[in-house]
Design an enzyme around this catalytic site. Structure first.
Site, PDB file in Angstrom:
ATOM      1  N   HIS A   1       3.775  -0.992   3.755  1.00  0.00           N
ATOM      2  CA  HIS A   1       3.142   0.299   3.456  1.00  0.00           C
ATOM      3  C   HIS A   1       4.269   1.281   3.147  1.00  0.00           C
ATOM      4  O   HIS A   1       5.137   1.516   3.986  1.00  0.00           O
ATOM      5  CB  HIS A   1       2.347   0.751   4.681  1.00  0.00           C
ATOM      6  CG  HIS A   1       1.535   1.993   4.488  1.00  0.00           C
ATOM      7  ND1 HIS A   1       0.413   2.023   3.690  1.00  0.00           N
ATOM      8  CD2 HIS A   1       1.663   3.241   5.009  1.00  0.00           C
ATOM      9  CE1 HIS A   1      -0.113   3.247   3.726  1.00  0.00           C
ATOM     10  NE2 HIS A   1       0.632   4.000   4.510  1.00  0.00           N
TER      11      HIS A   1
ATOM     12  N   GLU B   1       1.277   5.618   0.795  1.00  0.00           N
ATOM     13  CA  GLU B   1       0.756   6.828   1.436  1.00  0.00           C
ATOM     14  C   GLU B   1       1.116   8.048   0.600  1.00  0.00           C
ATOM     15  O   GLU B   1       2.243   8.182   0.132  1.00  0.00           O
ATOM     16  CB  GLU B   1       1.345   6.995   2.836  1.00  0.00           C
ATOM     17  CG  GLU B   1       0.806   8.263   3.527  1.00  0.00           C
ATOM     18  CD  GLU B   1       1.425   8.502   4.885  1.00  0.00           C
ATOM     19  OE1 GLU B   1       1.007   7.808   5.828  1.00  0.00           O
ATOM     20  OE2 GLU B   1       2.320   9.360   5.004  1.00  0.00           O
TER      21      GLU B   1
ATOM     22  N   PHE C   1      12.868  14.894   9.264  1.00  0.00           N
ATOM     23  CA  PHE C   1      11.664  14.099   9.521  1.00  0.00           C
ATOM     24  C   PHE C   1      11.840  13.182  10.712  1.00  0.00           C
ATOM     25  O   PHE C   1      10.966  13.066  11.551  1.00  0.00           O
ATOM     26  CB  PHE C   1      11.417  13.191   8.300  1.00  0.00           C
ATOM     27  CG  PHE C   1      10.369  13.716   7.398  1.00  0.00           C
ATOM     28  CD1 PHE C   1      10.267  15.068   7.142  1.00  0.00           C
ATOM     29  CD2 PHE C   1       9.474  12.851   6.800  1.00  0.00           C
ATOM     30  CE1 PHE C   1       9.297  15.548   6.300  1.00  0.00           C
ATOM     31  CE2 PHE C   1       8.499  13.329   5.958  1.00  0.00           C
ATOM     32  CZ  PHE C   1       8.412  14.677   5.704  1.00  0.00           C
TER      33      PHE C   1
ATOM     34  N   ASP D   1      -1.711  15.717  14.975  1.00  0.00           N
ATOM     35  CA  ASP D   1      -0.731  16.629  15.564  1.00  0.00           C
ATOM     36  C   ASP D   1      -1.442  17.809  16.188  1.00  0.00           C
ATOM     37  O   ASP D   1      -2.352  18.378  15.583  1.00  0.00           O
ATOM     38  CB  ASP D   1       0.212  17.154  14.470  1.00  0.00           C
ATOM     39  CG  ASP D   1       0.976  16.020  13.813  1.00  0.00           C
ATOM     40  OD1 ASP D   1       1.287  15.045  14.517  1.00  0.00           O
ATOM     41  OD2 ASP D   1       1.242  16.111  12.602  1.00  0.00           O
TER      42      ASP D   1
ATOM     43  N   SER E   1       0.863  -1.183   0.000  1.00  0.00           N
ATOM     44  CA  SER E   1       0.000   0.000   0.000  1.00  0.00           C
ATOM     45  C   SER E   1       0.897   1.230   0.000  1.00  0.00           C
ATOM     46  O   SER E   1       2.092   1.140   0.301  1.00  0.00           O
ATOM     47  CB  SER E   1      -0.927  -0.010   1.225  1.00  0.00           C
ATOM     48  OG  SER E   1      -0.185  -0.211   2.419  1.00  0.00           O
TER      49      SER E   1
END
Length: 276
Positions: free
Chosen positions: A256, A8, A206, A99, A6
């Site tokens: 993913h 994102e 990140f 967040d 999958s």
């Protein structure tokens, strides 16, 4: 050996970004993803962008999972959003606390993702496949490793079908997390999230923000390449392909990919793994 994969994506902020993302999606659809998820901005800022991108993916004939955050939400707003998503034909949600925008207290009627999961289940039964986030290397805001594990187990027991992890580069952290959570009765599939390495500065930024550990040997190799982007990409492909192969050999339920709205690195890793 095939396994579910999958992808994102994040909602583009400009028409150019939207056009580019369409091209990226078409390139990645060649690998027949089980679904594609679309992220959410802090404080619901990009909710329309999220739902818009989810709608496009569904129209392209691919199952889409909308990220669904409950920061500052009320039961009424969540009810309305669930109704909107159902009307669009969405069958999957990634349920998150979300967040907290800067300077924001813990407002709203949902304090934890587990509250949101329980509410979605109570309101909509089994209309949605609910994914939750898992943090093999511990959520950066967790009080302790044990508290974080308990929070995850609570989310699963509230009605999650499966989990997707934060990205990681240390497979042992993932295997330990799966074992520990299963012992506490959370036995849903935990799909590892994989972040291709394409830029060292972006990765460092990140990872510091989201609590993903970059092993020292990877960090030093990346720093050693300086601005040599070709070497960074080549090294990144090797590292992430090896990690994915290790996970696949161990029989993970899927992979993913955090694509960052780019197709090249993810495509190359999938081809190297011969998942396509």
């Amino acid at each position: 050996m095939s396994m579910p994969i999958s992808f994102e994506f994040f909602p583009p902020k400009t028409p150019e970004g939207a056009a580019k993302l369409r091209v990226t999606r078409q390139a990645l659809y060649a690998f027949k993803p089980e679904f594609c998820s679309v992220t959410f901005g802090a404080g619901g800022s990009t909710q329309e962008g999220t739902f818009g991108t989810v709608g496009e993916i569904l129209q392209e004939g691919v199952d889409a999972a909308s990220h669904f955050s409950c920061v500052g939400a009320t039961k009424d707003t969540v009810r309305q959003q669930l109704a909107t998503l159902r009307a669009m034909g969405v069958k999957r949600l990634v349920a998150l606390r979300g967040d907290l925008p800067s300077g924001y207290g813990a407002g709203g009627e949902f304090h934890y993702a587990s509250d949101l999961v329980a509410f979605i289940r109570a309101e909509t039964g089994n209309a949605f496949h609910i994914e939750v986030a898992a943090y093999p290397e511990i959520h950066p805001q967790a009080k302790s490793a044990d508290a974080d594990l308990q929070a995850y187990v609570t989310k699963v027991k509230a009605g999650a079908n499966s989990a997707i992890t934060q990205y990681f580069f240390n497979a042992d952290a993932y295997f330990r997390f799966v074992d520990d959570s299963a012992k506490l009765g959370a036995d849903v599939p935990v799909v590892p999230g994989i972040m291709p390495i394409t830029s060292s500065t972006q990765l460092m930024r990140f990872s510091d923000a989201c609590g993903a550990e970059i092993p020292r040997w990877i960090r030093l190799r990346l720093q050693g390449y300086g601005d040599d982007t070709a070497s960074i990409k080549s090294f990144g492909l090797d590292v992430i392909t090896d990690l994915s192969e290790q996970l696949r050999t161990a029989g993970v339920p899927g992979i993913h990919f955090y694509t960052m709205n780019q197709a090249a690195a993810t495509s190359e890793i999938i081809q190297r793994l011969q998942l396509a």
